[in-house]
Each structure stands twice: as C-alpha cells, then as structure tokens.
Design a protein around this motif. Structure first.
Motif, PDB file in Angstrom:
ATOM      1  N   GLU A   1      41.732  39.293  51.032  1.00 31.03           N
ATOM      2  CA  GLU A   1      42.430  38.068  51.407  1.00 31.03           C
ATOM      3  C   GLU A   1      43.347  37.713  50.240  1.00 31.03           C
ATOM      4  OE1 GLU A   1      39.451  35.201  52.187  1.00 31.03           O
ATOM      5  OE2 GLU A   1      38.618  36.273  53.925  1.00 31.03           O
ATOM      6  N   PRO A   2      44.676  37.821  50.397  1.00 37.22           N
ATOM      7  CA  PRO A   2      45.588  37.762  49.240  1.00 37.22           C
ATOM      8  C   PRO A   2      45.397  36.541  48.341  1.00 37.22           C
ATOM      9  CG  PRO A   2      46.752  38.502  51.196  1.00 37.22           C
ATOM     10  CD  PRO A   2      45.388  38.088  51.653  1.00 37.22           C
ATOM     11  N   ASP A   3      45.312  35.342  48.925  1.00 30.42           N
ATOM     12  CA  ASP A   3      45.210  34.137  48.094  1.00 30.42           C
ATOM     13  C   ASP A   3      43.935  34.134  47.256  1.00 30.42           C
ATOM     14  OD1 ASP A   3      47.603  32.996  48.898  1.00 30.42           O
ATOM     15  OD2 ASP A   3      46.707  32.172  50.728  1.00 30.42           O
ATOM     16  N   ALA A   4      42.796  34.364  47.910  1.00 26.50           N
ATOM     17  CA  ALA A   4      41.512  34.301  47.200  1.00 26.50           C
ATOM     18  C   ALA A   4      41.407  35.412  46.163  1.00 26.50           C
ATOM     19  CB  ALA A   4      40.359  34.393  48.202  1.00 26.50           C
ATOM     20  N   TYR A   5      41.886  36.605  46.498  1.00 25.60           N
ATOM     21  CA  TYR A   5      41.757  37.723  45.566  1.00 25.60           C
ATOM     22  C   TYR A   5      42.683  37.550  44.362  1.00 25.60           C
ATOM     23  CZ  TYR A   5      40.911  42.486  43.998  1.00 25.60           C
ATOM     24  OH  TYR A   5      40.537  43.582  43.260  1.00 25.60           O
ATOM     25  N   ALA A   6      43.863  37.021  44.574  1.00 25.22           N
ATOM     26  CA  ALA A   6      44.774  36.765  43.450  1.00 25.22           C
ATOM     27  C   ALA A   6      44.167  35.734  42.498  1.00 25.22           C
ATOM     28  CB  ALA A   6      46.122  36.294  43.975  1.00 25.22           C
ATOM     29  N   ARG A   7      43.516  34.701  43.036  1.00 27.02           N
ATOM     30  CA  ARG A   7      42.854  33.715  42.181  1.00 27.02           C
ATOM     31  C   ARG A   7      41.710  34.354  41.397  1.00 27.02           C
ATOM     32  NH1 ARG A   7      43.419  30.372  46.804  1.00 27.02           N
ATOM     33  NH2 ARG A   7      41.223  30.757  47.319  1.00 27.02           N
ATOM     34  N   LEU A   8      40.990  35.270  42.037  1.00 28.46           N
ATOM     35  CA  LEU A   8      39.883  35.953  41.364  1.00 28.46           C
ATOM     36  C   LEU A   8      40.392  36.759  40.177  1.00 28.46           C
ATOM     37  CD1 LEU A   8      36.871  36.847  41.327  1.00 28.46           C
ATOM     38  CD2 LEU A   8      37.555  38.745  42.797  1.00 28.46           C
ATOM     39  N   ASP A   9      41.484  37.485  40.358  1.00 28.49           N
ATOM     40  CA  ASP A   9      42.048  38.263  39.253  1.00 28.49           C
ATOM     41  C   ASP A   9      42.495  37.358  38.113  1.00 28.49           C
ATOM     42  OD1 ASP A   9      41.590  40.777  40.168  1.00 28.49           O
ATOM     43  OD2 ASP A   9      43.620  41.171  40.870  1.00 28.49           O
ATOM     44  N   ARG A  10      43.129  36.256  38.449  1.00 30.45           N
ATOM     45  CA  ARG A  10      43.601  35.352  37.394  1.00 30.45           C
ATOM     46  C   ARG A  10      42.424  34.730  36.647  1.00 30.45           C
ATOM     47  NH1 ARG A  10      47.653  34.069  41.309  1.00 30.45           N
ATOM     48  NH2 ARG A  10      46.358  32.370  42.113  1.00 30.45           N
ATOM     49  N   ALA A  11      41.376  34.365  37.369  1.00 30.84           N
ATOM     50  CA  ALA A  11      40.204  33.762  36.725  1.00 30.84           C
ATOM     51  C   ALA A  11      39.512  34.747  35.786  1.00 30.84           C
ATOM     52  CB  ALA A  11      39.221  33.270  37.783  1.00 30.84           C
ATOM     53  N   ALA A  12      39.585  36.034  36.101  1.00 29.00           N
ATOM     54  CA  ALA A  12      38.962  37.049  35.257  1.00 29.00           C
ATOM     55  C   ALA A  12      39.840  37.457  34.089  1.00 29.00           C
ATOM     56  CB  ALA A  12      38.618  38.281  36.091  1.00 29.00           C
TER      57      ALA A  12
END
Length: 920
Positions: free
Chosen positions: A640-651
C-alpha cells in the motif's frame, strides 16, 4: 656507644615522612590501588571471556560437529572367524574405549558419560516385509547397530530390553533389537515385529523387536551423531529418474550382538564416539588444542590410535573447524580491544606521572635545601624511593589480589606484569624527577612562562620523531587494519594522534593568549587582564595536564564512537532482518493473511501501525512462456504506497512518494520502484514480469538502494491493488513497546504456521556470544576508566597551583579585590587551558575517528554472525555525544573546582598566606 646514641636520636626518615603527610600518602596509595587493579584485571578479563567463549563454542556445538569419531573396519577376512567375532564383542570394544579416553593428548579430553562405542552397519539393507510403509512403492531400508549402554541413555516405554541368548556369532539366526518411539510410530513397529535381514550366506537373519525406547537426551552425542538412531528419515532415491522417496531407519541390537553383523551385506564398522569435555579448556589452550587435533587426524596421534585399534583406523571430527571459527573471531575482536587498552594505559601512566610531579613540586623547597646542605642525588632518590615504595607496593599487591579474586580462571603472569609495571612506574617517577631537577643549583625566582618559553632542539627532534611514528601508525592502520597482524604501534594510533595534537596545541597555546591579552588590557576591569596574564605566566613545564587531557579525551571520544558504532550496527542488522519493530510472516503459505488478522494485530497493545505486504520470491524477469532456470529472478513486493512509504521514512531508509506508484503508466505498464541491479536489467521501457497471478507489464518509476520488507538487492515494489492476486503474506508492525507475547498469541490463533519475529529479540541475538559481550564490557570499562583519569588530570592540574592561587587572592584582597572578583579570577585563569583541551579533544577525537575508521573492523565485535552486509553496517562513525560530552565535562569540572578553590580561599584569612619572605 657514641654511634648507638646518634642512631637512637635520629628519627626514621620513612616513618617521619608518612606521619607528616598521611593524606598525600593515602591518596597516592588509593590511586595506585585502582590503577594496579585495572592493569591486572584487563588481561584476566580478556582471558576469562575468551575461555568462556571457547567452552561455549565447543560445549554447545551440535554433537555431529564436535564429537571425535574413531572408526575401524572389522578384522580382515584372512583372520580366523572366531577372532573376527571376538573383536566385535562388548568386552574388547569397552577395553579399547577406556584406552582411548586415557590416551587422548592434552588438552583434548573426552566426556565419558556422553561418549559411546559399538558396531553398526554403514549401508542400508532393504526390508521386504509387506506391513512396512512404502511412500512411493519403494521398500524401506534399515541399518543395524549394537551401541553400548542403551539402557543408560533411554527409558523403556513398551516391551523389554533386547538381550542375547547364549553366545552370538556370525551364523546366529535370530537376534533381538529395540526401536525408538519415533521409529515405531512412523514405521508401524511394535514389540514382536520381525525384520528379515539379507546375509552373505543366503539364509536371512531375523531381527525381532522386543522393546520401544525413549531417548533420555535426544540432543546428546549418543543419539545426535547418527540421527537415524533416534528417528527415521525419508530419503530420495538418487538413481530414480523421477523423485522417489523411501524410509530409512536404524534398529538397535543388544550390546553384545555385534558379531552377527559380520555375515550381513551392510558392511559393518566399529566405532567410538568421544564427546569432548570443554569444562577444562582455557583460551590459552587453543594453540595446543589445534595441534593435538591435527595430530589425531593426520599425525602421530593417529599412528598411536592405529597401534591401539588397527591399521585402517580413522578419526573424523569437525572440532578443529569450531576452534578455527573461534580463533578467527578472537583475532578480529582482540585488536579493537587492544586499542582501548593502550589508550587508557597511556592516560593512566600520564596521570601517575602527574601525581609524582605534584608530590615532587610540593616538596621542591625541602629537597633543594637538603641538596644545598650536601645531600647526594642518590641519597635523596633512595629515601624518596623507600617512602614511596612503603605505600605503593602494598597498594599494587592489593590491587593485584582484588583482580585475581574478582576474575577467576586466567593466567597469573600478565596480571603480575601489569600491577608490577604500575608499582615500578610510580616508585621510579618521583626519584627520577628529583634527580633531574636537582642536578645543579637553581636560581631563586627563575621562571619559565609558557608565553616566553622557547622549545629546545631536543624537544623539537623528539616531537618530529613522534610525528613520524603517528603518521606511520595511522597509515598502517588504514592499510592493514587491526585484524591483519596488527602490532602495538598500530593499536597505539589513536594515542599517537592525541599526543601529536597535544604537542601542536602546546606550541600554539601562547598565540591566542597574546592576542587576547591586548584588547583585554584596555578594559576597565582588572579580572580579565589578570586571568590572561596568570594563564600566560603558567610554567612551560606544566604541559603534562594538557597532554593527559587530550589523550584521555581522544581515547574517550574514540572509544565512545566504537561503542556507538557497535550499537548502530546491531540496530541496522536487526532492522534488515525484521523490516520493522515486528514481523508476522506467512511467505511459505499459499493462503494470504486475512483482514481479521490485520485488525487483531492493530488491537495488540503497543502496536502503532500495521503495514500489509505481499512478498513473492524468485519471480522471473520474463514472461511465463520464456522463463528458464537461468532467467534472472526478483523479489516482488506488493504494498500500500502511502503506508509503506511512511514505514520506510520512519525506519530512516530512503523513501519514495506514494504518487509514483499510484500514477498511471504508459499504456498498461505498472509503475514500479526497483533496486539498482534490477533497474539495470529492466531498462527504461516496459517489461513483462512473471507473478503468482500471471504476467504483468511494468516500467521503472524509481530506484531505491534498500527497502524495509526484504534485505535483498533484487526487489521490485508495486502497488498491491494492481496485482491480480494481492492478498498480503507479511505484516510489518511498528510500535516502541510491542507486547510480543500477545502478538504471538494473535498470530498463532489465526494460523499456527505463522512466524513472529521481534526486532528487539533479533538485536539481542546479535550479541549473545561471550566473546562479544565480554569484549564490549572490557571496552566500556576502558572508556569509563579513561574518562575518570581525564577528570583526575583536571583535579591534579588545579591542585598543583592551588597554593599559588591562594597567595594571589590574599595579596589582591589587600588591594581591594572583592570575593566575587576573586572567584571570577580563578575561574577565568583556569578556563584557557580547559577550553583548549576541550576544543582540542573534540577536534582530535573527530579526526582520529575519521582517520582510523577504514582500518577498524567492528563486524566481529558488533554482530554474532557477521553477514555480507556487515562491512557496510558495522563501520566506525563519529558519535556526536561521545565527542561533545567528555569535552563539556572537562570545562564544567574545571570551572567547578576553580570555584570551590576560590570559595575556600575566601573563607581563610590572609595572615597565613602573606608571610614575610614568602616568594610565591
């Protein structure tokens, strides 16, 4: 009689001096005690964690890797049959077993309880009984063994123990056997079952199952060296053109039934399995252990075994590989720890020299008077040596005793050398300094200010020599690293960098004082000018505190950066392994995870977010019609593009804009984000890729070097909603305080095959070896000790000038200086050197990290199992906290001590300080 009266009238020198200054003596003894303890404890701690690691490496290894297995074929056919049968009986086998246990060369020792012996067949023999299971219509194959002490390593669950009836020979027609619970369950065997075994004479041997046993310790060498002893196995027939599987298992005969195997077609073999006893091994035994194992495998030890058993005896073991692995890790860790030891040892030596200088400076007038009245340098030095040794030697011995008592199982002599070196250094420092200062009379009132001092030629040559050594050490460390036979010069590179920086700063120190004194002299207040003037009038020989501070700050900053690098590497490795704070994975399941599971995971305490991801491994980069075995493969991630992009940024990973995947492509091509290697294979145009839901056409819309869901350099990220089969196979969960127990319960309630991995547990597992934890503790203790010595150097430097400061304040108070101005004066006077040390230490620490980072290998120290990415993740980086904190601590401590000195001086009267004839 006259001589006796004179002797009686003279008070003993040492006792008089100890009574005169008990506080100084006690402080020196405490300092020596602590330093001797550290010097003695360091080698013992290194030996202790090395010993613990070796024992764990050998003691916890799978028996198949650590057991020494001695094998020998039966006596040759040319010998009489009774002699051949006798060699396979229990009595001669047990006698050889006892001889083997006693003849192993030091330090190889066997654990008698876990060791075993016996006779077994090396080839499987087909069983044609129709009641036996046949997975692919292929009959099972059995191997037969007569192991020792079966009743001591298992419990009887059904039937009775196998026994021999009379004397078993090669021609005996029937023998009894036992099977394990797992073998009986898989093959449908029970007490009373019989197996016909083919023999060379044509008349089959009957093996009757009389009992079913349960292993007491399935993981011990008795059962685990040959897994068939414990459980059957499905084996693929290598000669079949199509995959055909058949069962293979072992039947356990009575211990004295070995001779019956001589007539079978299973090629019997005698064996002795010697489980190593690691309880007596120490880290210093490694060279002898490797030599002994090499001798037993292919050397004099093997010849001795063959003389004991037979000419075709062989010894097989992987214990040497375990020792080699331990040695490689130890060789990678020890040089990094040595860097810390050299640093803190140098700082400790400088502080001890400062202490001797402080004591000698306090007694300068007394010793000068003795010298002027005819005392010889040898006499003065001998008396100083005696009074120093009375306090130092017992303190060093006590420090050695504490180290030995607290840290056991280590060599004596390195600790004795360490503590003895401390005692010798302290006992020699004061007499040597006295001899150098009082070689000739000193002019009264002579002064050598730091601003007016001019370095001598000998000092210049010495500094240039140190500069050459430092450059050579840094170059060698960068080129060779610490793990390539690094010598002491390479390990001393951070210290040499700090030493050169200290010498440079001492030469540059007068320049800022001169520049600052000019504008301050024009100001109305006197405090600023007096503080700079006092700083400039400091003795040029008093640069030892600055040297100690810079080396200590460099060591502390460098060591703190090493520890921070270790922590960062473990965080990075745990993130690579899990992808988030937790991972619920079902990649091996064909079914996708349900929405109900996602909702249940979101409700777990501590879960801040849940990102469903579909992961498909090894998808061909070609249509299904053109896919071959050599077609490049890729890991397909449906997100899911939005959720996965946030996950990468948080990591903290490189991320992407969600609109890149959501935007429409050219024609029917789906926009994808790929790794650099995949981008090179796909190019710029549309490309057809195989997925589980069929062929999809994609085009590269972005490139990322890494991503959260997989630790791979061949990945492709696509919008999950664009896939025909889009159900998630993995859940990436974020949350700082995840309840792991509840998370596992939710996952297992949904499907017992789901796996749950927590990032915190992965990180803890990366440092679970004694070598790593022990080395990290030693390194942390060295950094803490270095910081403590740095603070002590500040105190000693301020105590050295404390009498002079008190006299100055007393004189200035008679001229109208207020108490507040006096406090500011003392603080301002101490600040130039403290600021120089703090700023210099910060810069030098950062420089040392940058210069030496390419040569410092943290992978072995940081990660229990350094993978391919360890070289990039376990690298030395400058840690801001480790650089700034020690520098700020020096400045604050200096200001605090100066303030306390001013407060104490203001409480005392001026009469005692302003004595007639005082030249201070």
């Amino acid at each position: 009689m006259r001589t006796a009266k004179v002797s009686a009238a003279c008070a003993p020198w040492v006792r008089t001096r100890l009574r005169t200054a008990p506080g100084i003596t006690a402080a020196l003894a405490v300092l020596v005690l602590v330093t001797a303890f550290l010097a003695a404890a360091f080698p013992r701690a290194v030996d202790a964690y090395g010993t613990e690691a070796l024992r764990r490496e050998v003691g916890t290894a799978p028996p198949g890797q650590s057991v020494l297995e001695v094998t020998s074929p039966p006596p040759p056919l040319g010998e009489p049959l009774p002699a051949r049968e006798q060699a396979l009986r229990e009595e001669p086998l047990s006698g050889i077993h006892r001889s083997l246990l006693a003849s192993l060369p030091e330090p190889v020792r066997a654990d008698a309880e876990d060791s075993s012996y016996g006779v077994h067949t090396t080839k499987g023999m087909v069983a044609t009984e129709p009641w036996l299971p046949r997975p692919n219509a292929a009959p099972p194959q059995f191997r037969y063994a007569a192991p020792s002490a079966l009743d001591e390593h298992s419990t009887l669950t059904a039937g009775r123990w196998p026994a021999v009836r009379g004397e078993v020979t090669a021609k005996t027609g029937e023998v009894e056997a036992a099977v394990t619970v797992e073998t009986a369950a898989e093959l449908g065997m029970e007490p009373g079952s019989t197996i016909a075994v083919p023999t060379q004479g044509g008349q089959p041997l009957t093996v009757r199952v009389t009992g079913v046993v349960e292993p007491l310790r399935p993981g011990s060498g008795y059962w685990a060296v040959d897994p068939l002893y414990r459980a059957p196995s499905l084996v693929q027939d290598p000669g079949s053109p199509t995959p055909v599987y058949y069962w293979t298992a072992a039947l356990l005969l009575a211990p004295d039934a070995g001779p019956v195997l001589l007539d079978t077609t299973g090629e019997p073999e005698l064996y002795w399995r010697l489980a190593p006893d690691a309880s007596g091994l120490t880290a210093t035994d490694v060279p002898r252990l490797r030599s002994a194992l090499a001798s037993l495998e292919n050397g004099p030890g093997l010849l001795e075994l063959r003389s004991l058993i037979g000419p075709n005896t062989a010894l097989l073991t992987n214990l040497d590989a375990l020792v080699d692995s331990y040695t490689a890790t130890r060789e990678a860790i020890d040089p990094v720890v040595t860097v810390a030891a050299v640093g803190v040892g140098t700082v400790a030596a400088v502080v001890l020299l400062m202490t001797g200088g402080l004591i000698g400076g306090r007694r300068h007038g007394e010793l000068a008077l003795l010298r002027s009245r005819g005392a010889s340098l040898a006499g003065i030095g001998g008396r100083l040596l005696a009074e120093t040794a009375v306090a130092v030697v017992p303190a060093a011995a006590l420090g050695l005793g504490l180290a030995v008592a607290l840290i056991g199982e280590a060599r004596w002599w390195p600790s004795v050398v360490g503590a003895g070196s401390v005692a010798v250094l302290v006992c020699a420092a004061l007499p040597a300094r006295t001899a150098l200062e009082h070689r000739r009379p000193l002019l009264h009132g002579a002064r050598e200010d730091v601003v007016a001092a001019r370095p001598s030629r000998r000092r210049t040559v010495a500094e240039l020599t140190l500069l050459v050594l430092a450059v050579g050490a840094v170059a060698a460390l960068r080129r060779r690293g610490t793990g390539s036979d690094g010598d002491l010069l390479v390990s001393a590179a951070p210290v040499l960098v700090g030493l050169i920086a200290a010498l440079v700063l001492v030469r540059l120190y007068p320049l800022p004082l001169r520049l600052a004194a000019r504008p301050v002299a024009r100001l109305r207040g006197a405090v600023g000018f007096l503080s700079l003037a006092r700083a400039g009038r400091a003795s040029a020989s008093g640069t030892l505190p600055l040297l100690a501070l810079l080396i200590a700050l460099t060591t502390a900053s460098f060591g703190g950066s090493v520890l921070a690098g270790i922590s960062d590497a473990r965080d990075e490795a745990a993130l690579r392994a899990v992808g988030a704070d937790a991972r619920i994975s079902g990649e091996s399941r064909p079914e996708a995870l349900t929405d109900g599971l996602v909702a249940d995971v979101r409700a777990v305490r501590g879960a801040d977010g849940v990102v469903p991801v579909r992961i498909e491994y090894a998808n061909p980069l070609s249509p299904a019609s053109k896919a071959r075995s050599d077609t490049p493969r890729v890991t397909l991630l449906g997100v899911e593009p939005d959720a996965y992009a946030r996950l990468d940024r948080a990591a903290g990973l490189p991320s992407f804009s969600a609109g890149v995947l959501a935007a429409g492509g050219e024609g029917d091509a789906l926009p994808v984000i790929v790794s650099p290697s995949v981008a090179g294979k796909l190019g710029d145009g549309p490309h057809t890729v195989r997925s589980s839901g069929g062929d999809i056409t994609v085009r590269v819309a972005g490139v990322l070097p890494r991503t959260s869901a997989v630790d791979s350099d061949t990945f492709m990220i696509v919008d999950r909603s664009s896939l025909e089969v889009s159900g998630p196979t993995t859940l990436l969960v974020t949350g700082g305080r995840l309840d792991g127990k509840a998370l596992r319960a939710v996952a297992h309630d949904a499907d017992a095959s789901l796996g749950v991995r927590l990032r915190a547990e992965e990180r803890e597992a990366l440092s679970d070896t004694p070598l790593q934890t022990g080395a990290e503790r030693v390194y942390g203790a060295a950094v803490g000790a270095g910081a403590g010595y740095a603070l002590l150097a500040v105190l000693l430097s301020l105590l050295r000038t404390a009498p002079e400061r008190r006299t100055l304040l007393a004189r200035l108070r008679t001229m109208g200086l207020t108490t507040a101005q006096g406090r500011r004066l003392l603080a301002s006077e101490a600040m130039p050197q403290a600021l120089l040390a703090a700023v210099g230490g910060l810069l030098v620490g950062w420089t040392a990290v940058v210069l030496l980072a390419p040569g410092i290998d943290l992978a072995a120290l940081a990660l229990a199992d350094a993978g391919p990415a360890a070289a990039s993740t376990a690298s030395l980086r400058a840690d801001p906290v480790s650089l700034v904190l020690p520098a700020v601590g020096v400045v604050l401590l200096t200001a605090g001590v100066a303030g306390v000195q001013a407060w104490w001086a203001s409480r005392r009267g001026s009469i005692k300080e302003l004595r007639a004839g005082d030249t201070r």
